[in-house]
Design a protein around this motif. Structure first.
Motif, PDB file in Angstrom:
ATOM      1  N   ASP A  12       0.864  -1.175   0.000  1.00  0.00           N
ATOM      2  CA  ASP A  12       0.000   0.000   0.000  1.00  0.00           C
ATOM      3  C   ASP A  12       0.906   1.233   0.000  1.00  0.00           C
ATOM      4  O   ASP A  12       1.410   1.648   1.034  1.00  0.00           O
ATOM      5  CB  ASP A  12      -0.885  -0.046   1.246  1.00  0.00           C
ATOM      6  CG  ASP A  12      -1.919   1.055   1.237  1.00  0.00           C
ATOM      7  OD1 ASP A  12      -1.842   1.944   0.368  1.00  0.00           O
ATOM      8  OD2 ASP A  12      -2.807   1.029   2.114  1.00  0.00           O
ATOM      9  N   THR A  14       0.599   4.292  -0.155  1.00  0.00           N
ATOM     10  CA  THR A  14       0.357   5.483   0.665  1.00  0.00           C
ATOM     11  C   THR A  14       1.041   5.316   2.012  1.00  0.00           C
ATOM     12  O   THR A  14       1.213   6.264   2.751  1.00  0.00           O
ATOM     13  CB  THR A  14      -1.146   5.699   0.918  1.00  0.00           C
ATOM     14  OG1 THR A  14      -1.662   4.524   1.532  1.00  0.00           O
ATOM     15  CG2 THR A  14      -1.897   5.980  -0.363  1.00  0.00           C
ATOM     16  N   GLN A  15       1.388   4.061   2.311  1.00  0.00           N
ATOM     17  CA  GLN A  15       1.962   3.809   3.626  1.00  0.00           C
ATOM     18  C   GLN A  15       3.454   3.516   3.553  1.00  0.00           C
ATOM     19  O   GLN A  15       4.086   3.220   4.554  1.00  0.00           O
ATOM     20  CB  GLN A  15       1.238   2.631   4.271  1.00  0.00           C
ATOM     21  CG  GLN A  15      -0.261   2.851   4.324  1.00  0.00           C
ATOM     22  CD  GLN A  15      -0.950   1.795   5.139  1.00  0.00           C
ATOM     23  OE1 GLN A  15      -0.411   1.297   6.115  1.00  0.00           O
ATOM     24  NE2 GLN A  15      -2.157   1.456   4.748  1.00  0.00           N
ATOM     25  N   GLN A  17       7.346   4.192   3.224  1.00  0.00           N
ATOM     26  CA  GLN A  17       8.282   5.286   3.457  1.00  0.00           C
ATOM     27  C   GLN A  17       9.670   4.834   3.024  1.00  0.00           C
ATOM     28  O   GLN A  17       9.949   3.646   2.968  1.00  0.00           O
ATOM     29  CB  GLN A  17       8.278   5.669   4.942  1.00  0.00           C
ATOM     30  CG  GLN A  17       7.059   6.512   5.276  1.00  0.00           C
ATOM     31  CD  GLN A  17       6.808   6.619   6.752  1.00  0.00           C
ATOM     32  OE1 GLN A  17       7.198   5.754   7.530  1.00  0.00           O
ATOM     33  NE2 GLN A  17       6.131   7.677   7.143  1.00  0.00           N
ATOM     34  N   ILE A  33      -1.930  -4.744  -0.858  1.00  0.00           N
ATOM     35  CA  ILE A  33      -3.259  -4.637  -1.461  1.00  0.00           C
ATOM     36  C   ILE A  33      -3.176  -5.119  -2.911  1.00  0.00           C
ATOM     37  O   ILE A  33      -2.081  -5.309  -3.435  1.00  0.00           O
ATOM     38  CB  ILE A  33      -3.798  -3.181  -1.425  1.00  0.00           C
ATOM     39  CG1 ILE A  33      -2.842  -2.236  -2.171  1.00  0.00           C
ATOM     40  CG2 ILE A  33      -4.019  -2.718  -0.015  1.00  0.00           C
ATOM     41  CD1 ILE A  33      -3.390  -0.831  -2.337  1.00  0.00           C
ATOM     42  N   ARG A  72      -8.804 -12.962  -3.196  1.00  0.00           N
ATOM     43  CA  ARG A  72      -9.739 -11.853  -3.416  1.00  0.00           C
ATOM     44  C   ARG A  72     -10.385 -12.002  -4.808  1.00  0.00           C
ATOM     45  O   ARG A  72     -11.588 -11.808  -4.971  1.00  0.00           O
ATOM     46  CB  ARG A  72      -8.970 -10.533  -3.317  1.00  0.00           C
ATOM     47  CG  ARG A  72      -9.742  -9.300  -3.679  1.00  0.00           C
ATOM     48  CD  ARG A  72     -10.561  -8.817  -2.501  1.00  0.00           C
ATOM     49  NE  ARG A  72     -11.270  -7.586  -2.835  1.00  0.00           N
ATOM     50  CZ  ARG A  72     -11.957  -6.882  -1.968  1.00  0.00           C
ATOM     51  NH1 ARG A  72     -12.023  -7.281  -0.722  1.00  0.00           N
ATOM     52  NH2 ARG A  72     -12.589  -5.793  -2.327  1.00  0.00           N
ATOM     53  N   ARG A 189     -16.606   0.398 -12.378  1.00  0.00           N
ATOM     54  CA  ARG A 189     -16.525   0.390 -10.914  1.00  0.00           C
ATOM     55  C   ARG A 189     -16.402  -1.057 -10.499  1.00  0.00           C
ATOM     56  O   ARG A 189     -17.311  -1.844 -10.747  1.00  0.00           O
ATOM     57  CB  ARG A 189     -17.815   0.970 -10.321  1.00  0.00           C
ATOM     58  CG  ARG A 189     -17.670   1.288  -8.844  1.00  0.00           C
ATOM     59  CD  ARG A 189     -19.015   1.371  -8.132  1.00  0.00           C
ATOM     60  NE  ARG A 189     -19.401   0.040  -7.619  1.00  0.00           N
ATOM     61  CZ  ARG A 189     -20.308  -0.147  -6.669  1.00  0.00           C
ATOM     62  NH1 ARG A 189     -20.963   0.861  -6.176  1.00  0.00           N
ATOM     63  NH2 ARG A 189     -20.593  -1.362  -6.248  1.00  0.00           N
ATOM     64  N   PRO A 190     -15.276  -1.417  -9.903  1.00  0.00           N
ATOM     65  CA  PRO A 190     -15.112  -2.828  -9.546  1.00  0.00           C
ATOM     66  C   PRO A 190     -16.194  -3.290  -8.588  1.00  0.00           C
ATOM     67  O   PRO A 190     -16.685  -2.497  -7.790  1.00  0.00           O
ATOM     68  CB  PRO A 190     -13.745  -2.869  -8.864  1.00  0.00           C
ATOM     69  CG  PRO A 190     -13.066  -1.622  -9.246  1.00  0.00           C
ATOM     70  CD  PRO A 190     -14.130  -0.608  -9.485  1.00  0.00           C
ATOM     71  N   TYR A 192     -17.839  -5.569  -5.466  1.00  0.00           N
ATOM     72  CA  TYR A 192     -17.437  -5.821  -4.085  1.00  0.00           C
ATOM     73  C   TYR A 192     -17.849  -7.254  -3.782  1.00  0.00           C
ATOM     74  O   TYR A 192     -18.945  -7.657  -4.156  1.00  0.00           O
ATOM     75  CB  TYR A 192     -18.166  -4.824  -3.186  1.00  0.00           C
ATOM     76  CG  TYR A 192     -17.707  -4.794  -1.756  1.00  0.00           C
ATOM     77  CD1 TYR A 192     -16.503  -4.199  -1.418  1.00  0.00           C
ATOM     78  CD2 TYR A 192     -18.490  -5.330  -0.745  1.00  0.00           C
ATOM     79  CE1 TYR A 192     -16.087  -4.151  -0.100  1.00  0.00           C
ATOM     80  CE2 TYR A 192     -18.074  -5.291   0.575  1.00  0.00           C
ATOM     81  CZ  TYR A 192     -16.875  -4.690   0.900  1.00  0.00           C
ATOM     82  OH  TYR A 192     -16.469  -4.643   2.202  1.00  0.00           O
ATOM     83  N   PRO A 193     -17.002  -8.017  -3.124  1.00  0.00           N
ATOM     84  CA  PRO A 193     -17.369  -9.427  -2.940  1.00  0.00           C
ATOM     85  C   PRO A 193     -18.554  -9.608  -1.998  1.00  0.00           C
ATOM     86  O   PRO A 193     -18.655  -8.919  -0.985  1.00  0.00           O
ATOM     87  CB  PRO A 193     -16.102 -10.048  -2.342  1.00  0.00           C
ATOM     88  CG  PRO A 193     -15.340  -8.918  -1.755  1.00  0.00           C
ATOM     89  CD  PRO A 193     -15.680  -7.698  -2.552  1.00  0.00           C
ATOM     90  N   ARG A 198     -17.016 -14.634  -0.461  1.00  0.00           N
ATOM     91  CA  ARG A 198     -15.795 -14.523   0.359  1.00  0.00           C
ATOM     92  C   ARG A 198     -15.537 -15.822   1.111  1.00  0.00           C
ATOM     93  O   ARG A 198     -14.413 -16.308   1.172  1.00  0.00           O
ATOM     94  CB  ARG A 198     -15.960 -13.413   1.406  1.00  0.00           C
ATOM     95  CG  ARG A 198     -15.711 -12.025   0.911  1.00  0.00           C
ATOM     96  CD  ARG A 198     -15.483 -11.166   2.146  1.00  0.00           C
ATOM     97  NE  ARG A 198     -15.820  -9.778   1.920  1.00  0.00           N
ATOM     98  CZ  ARG A 198     -14.976  -8.773   2.202  1.00  0.00           C
ATOM     99  NH1 ARG A 198     -13.789  -9.026   2.698  1.00  0.00           N
ATOM    100  NH2 ARG A 198     -15.353  -7.531   2.007  1.00  0.00           N
TER     101      ARG A 198
END
Lengths: 270, 657
Positions: A12, A14-15, A17, A33, A72, A189-190, A192-193, A198
């Motif tokens: 991910d 955005t996380q 560094q 992800i 997923r 738009r993907p 959602y399971p 799931r």
């Protein structure tokens, strides 16, 4: 017809560094992800399979823990999931990666004809946008990149027409099947399971193919097959900005100065 | 003898019809799923006394007195009507067998309540003519409603007709106990019409009996048990689901509801109080809680044949707008504010049914508004609604020193919440709370980067699978860190930690910061250095999840009063009746494209109460804060500012220069 969706597990970003000392990504504790663009490729594959009464196979190259990504995909409804995992595949650049993926697609094609391969336009970790076109080249198929709409598919004439999203314009292009397509986020738009899916996906089998299965020349895969390598990762230094005028006492003057500067740099126009 | 035989036949027929029709409707409740509503017998019995017989909720509105009169007249006149039937069948058996000192007062009571009931009926007719409260399928001015009133009215008229005639014919020795009947007697001539009135009474009574189970008036049979079976707690949590292969989730068809949900639908007499309280209905959304309950009843009856023959229901519960169907738009319009349930006189549970339908849409069909896809992914992957990196969770306190929570050393865990961590405006509130806590010498610490989203929005939006996952993670974290006492700044976090996690075996002592601040002010641990006067009049807006769902009304008001020196101003609708800001139930994350915006409507009520002088709306919830600030901008009002209770308290602690 078999439709193959290539998906990748990415950190991910955005996380992520960068370690200032070693100049490498700090990956400890960073969750993985599904590459966001790939979720759109997967969705495109699932919708096409519904329309064409085809089957979707999701493939992913990566370490064994990349299984979560394929799980997923199973929860979303793909028929088959194959993980391409072997130490020999590690350290690959985009060329070596596309060699492995292309080999896997060839093998899938031997079992059941593959008509369309779908990829995200790029991954958010490498951002090269080379793997999709690389697969097409290795397979010798047409490549349709940056697709934001499937216009139509003519199964009898074996042709596909799509719309490409380019800067400031769209382009409608047509190509013969089989084809490799890379998609942008705008395409759909993907889904959602659902919960039953799931739960079901937890029980499903994920096939693991290593190089004993794919039998690729080891000189063309992994680190050995990668002509590019990363010499250094760093955050670019930002140029120092400039304080414009005295906004506190002379806001009108400061605004005027700002507009003039922007005009002179051609960043705005009157 | 002939009259006796005819009456026997009539009553027999009516009684048979009543039994068959009642059974045909009520027995449909068996198609609901099981649910235990037999625990805590004492509390249930008390609720029944209070709400059904005491009519507590009915009396909460001025016109409720009218219903109270009709209800109790009905109960008292049950004795008179029983006598009527028994003596009609067996003329030798009647109240005349009682000694005069017992029968006299009884007759007086019958006379008086019959008159009161008659007056109440007339008032009810007038009210229906003057005030309309109709929706497409549910009408206050329906034939049904007038018919019911006519039946009751005619029974009273017949009662006085019969007894007036009896007195006129000198057959009533106890006429002294019957002032109204005696008055009627003066106009009854020789009382020749007695048998006419008697038959009128007989026919109306029997018709009423048959009409009862096929009309909304059925509530006189169901409302009392419904109050007994009502949920004992506030609707601040939802039932857990068991995730296993082969299970289905939520309510996608009427038989997915529990038997109590179905009984609710037969207990509704369509009074419309829920509709008047609902913020979605008030702002022209597709949702109307009254219609939700009506749809369950209509759907159940429309599918009765299928269900009875063991088939799946044919008429869809969720689908295109219709009398027996709930539209997708209606289901997503609910803010879960609970105003409908708070207002329902017979304790019907509207909101949980809406969440059950949401669960079905999300978990079985993956059908939900587009905006929610990102929300769900963000909550699942990054444990906050915005999808901001969890590593940023400590950035709100760059300006101050904050300690980690350590069990044994720290008293309270300050659970910051996602809004307090990431929302620019709410971050200022977090800093205000932290500062005041420090001044008061409270021992507190945070979980820092380890803090996770509580999952409230996921649960209220029907994504129970996601909520379950988040709840488990949090319960594990709280247990590992040995957390026992928590300060929550967000009422949604408070509610989830306090009420939802209890289902996972985690009992926490959770206090909202406004409660804690009020206590610290009372105890003198916070000593204001000045009285806050610069904010103008301060209006307190109740957060639904703090007020209605957790009963915290007085503490925030007390804190405001302590530092401003004045009781806060109240909006026209406040406390239990407060009007939602529009952001609860996950609505915070959804577009509001239809009708007036709920926050704009609520801001209108605040403006009405505050006037045009510079003033302040004080809130206790990050969602309310956002919704009020946006609503004020929408209305272009610059004289009102919005502050959290903690910020108002912090104002009182500024050093005097």
């Amino acid at each position: 017809m078999q439709i193959v969706a290539c998906i990748k597990q990415v950190p991910d970003t955005t996380q992520v560094q960068i370690d200032p000392v070693t100049n490498t990504l700090v990956r400890e504790g960073i969750p993985f992800i599904v590459n966001p663009y790939d979720t759109h490729a997967l969705e495109t594959a699932l919708r096409l399979a519904d329309d064409l009464h085809g089957r979707v196979t999701a493939i992913s190259m990566g370490p064994l823990n990349a299984e979560a990504t394929l799980r997923r995909a199973l929860a979303l409804g793909v028929d088959r999931a194959v993980l391409l995992s072997d130490r020999a595949f590690g350290g690959a650049d985009t060329l070596a990666t596309s060699n492995v993926l292309a080999a896997a697609i060839r093998r899938l094609n031997e079992e059941d004809e593959v008509g369309i391969v779908l990829c995200g336009k790029q991954t958010i970790d490498g951002d090269t946008a080379q793997v999709g076109p690389g697969i097409a080249t290795r397979l010798g198929w047409s490549q349709l990149t940056l697709v934001d709409r499937i216009v139509n598919i003519d199964l009898e004439g074996r042709r596909i027409r799509v719309r490409r999203k380019l800067e400031g314009r769209h382009e409608i292009v047509e190509a013969p099947l089989p084809v490799t397509i890379t998609v942008v986020r705008e395409i759909n738009r993907p889904r959602y399971p659902t919960v039953p899916m799931r739960l079901l996906s937890r029980e499903r089998q994920i096939e693991v193919w290593d190089n004993r299965v794919l039998k690729i020349d080891v000189r063309t895969i992994g680190l050995k097959g990668s002509p590019t390598w990363v010499s250094r990762i760093f955050s670019p230094q930002r140029d120092m900005g400039e304080l414009i005028g005295d906004g506190a006492t002379d806001p009108a003057g400061a605004a005027k100065l700002l507009v003039e500067k922007l005009l002179s740099k051609d960043l705005i126009s009157l | 003898m002939n009259q006796q035989l005819a009456f026997a036949l009539l009553t027999l027929l009516a009684a048979a019809a009543f039994c068959v029709l009642t059974w045909r409707r009520l027995s449909l409740v068996r198609f609901g799923k099981p649910e235990n509503r037999l625990d805590h017998f004492g509390r249930r019995a008390w609720d029944m006394l209070l709400y059904a017989f005491g009519q507590k909720r009915v009396l909460a509105r001025p016109f409720g007195v009218n219903h109270f009169v009709i209800f109790w007249s009905f109960l008292i006149l049950l004795i008179a009507n029983s006598e009527f039937i028994v003596s009609g069948l067996l003329p030798d058996i009647s109240l005349r067998l009682l000694p005069d000192y017992l029968r006299g007062p009884l007759l007086l009571m019958f006379d008086v309540v019959s008159l009161l009931a008659l007056i109440a009926i007339v008032l009810a007719v007038v009210r229906r003519l003057l005030f309309k409260l109709d929706t497409k399928y549910v009408k206050r001015r329906s034939v049904e409603a007038f018919l019911i009133l006519a039946f009751i009215g005619l029974l009273m008229v017949a009662y006085f007709g019969i007894h007036g005639s009896e007195i006129a014919r000198g057959q009533e020795p106890l006429k002294g106990w019957m002032p109204i009947s005696s008055l009627v007697a003066q106009f009854s001539g020789d009382g020749a019409y007695e048998s006419w009135f008697w038959w009128l009474h007989a026919v109306v009574l029997c018709s009423f009996l048959v009409f009862l189970p096929i009309s909304k008036h059925m509530h006189i049979m169901t409302a009392i048990p419904n109050s007994f079976f009502a949920r004992l707690e506030k609707p601040n949590t939802q039932p857990r689901e068991e995730f296993a292969a082969g299970n289905t989730y939520g309510a996608g068809k009427v038989s997915d509801f529990t038997w109590k949900d179905l009984l609710d639908s037969f207990s509704c007499t369509e009074c419309g109080r829920c509709q008047e309280a609902c913020p979605a209905t008030a702002t022209n959304k597709a949702l109307n809680p009254r219609q939700v309950i009506h749809s369950v009843k209509m759907n159940l009856m429309a599918n009765a044949a299928a269900l009875e023959s063991g088939q799946e229901p044919q008429v869809p519960l969720i689908g295109p707008e219709g009398e027996a169907t709930n539209s997708i738009e209606a289901i997503w319009a609910c803010t879960t504010c609970g105003a409908c349930m708070e207002s329902c006189p017979v304790l019907i549970e509207h909101m949980p049914k809406i969440i059950k339908m949401r669960r079905n849409l999300v978990e079985m069909k993956s059908e939900f508004p587009d905006e929610l896809l990102n929300l769900f992914e963000n909550m699942e992957q990054r444990s906050n609604p915005w999808g901001i990196a969890p590593t940023e969770r400590t950035k709100w306190h760059t300006t101050m020193e904050v300690k980690d929570y350590v069990a044994g050393e720290t008293e309270y865990l300050f659970y910051i919440g996602c809004a307090g961590t990431f929302d620019a405006r709410q971050k200022a509130v977090t800093v205000a709370i932290a500062t005041v806590l420090n001044i008061a010498g409270v021992s507190w610490g945070v979980l820092g980067k380890e803090e996770k989203c509580c999952g409230d929005s996921a649960r209220r939006l029907g994504n129970e699978f996601l909520f379950d996952q988040m709840a488990r993670e949090n319960v594990e974290l709280f247990t590992a860190r040995k957390v026992t006492k928590v300060i929550a700044a967000c009422p949604h976090c408070l509610n989830t930690l306090k009420n939802d996690y209890r289902q996972y075996g985690l009992e926490l002592e959770v206090v909202h910061h406004s409660e804690l601040l009020a206590r610290l002010l009372t105890e003198g641990k916070i000593k204001p250095t000045r009285q806050v006067t610069a904010l103008g009049q301060v209006l307190y807006h109740d957060s639904c999840y703090l007020g209605r769902h957790n009963g915290i009304y007085d503490e925030p008001r007390r804190a405001i009063a302590a530092v401003t020196g004045a009781k806060p101003v109240e909006a026209a609708r406040n406390r239990e009746n407060a009007f939602c800001c529009g952001a609860g139930g996950g609505r915070m994350w959804m577009e509001e494209g239809v009708g007036e915006r709920i926050n704009v409507a609520r801001v209108g009520e605040a403006i009405e109460a505050l006037g045009t002088d510079p003033s302040t709306v004080c809130v206790a919830c990050p969602y309310c804060l956002t919704m009020f600030e946006d609503g004020l901008k929408d209305r272009d009002v610059a004289t009102i500012r919005v502050m959290d209770v903690a910020e108002v308290v912090a104002e009182s602690l500024r050093p005097v220069l």
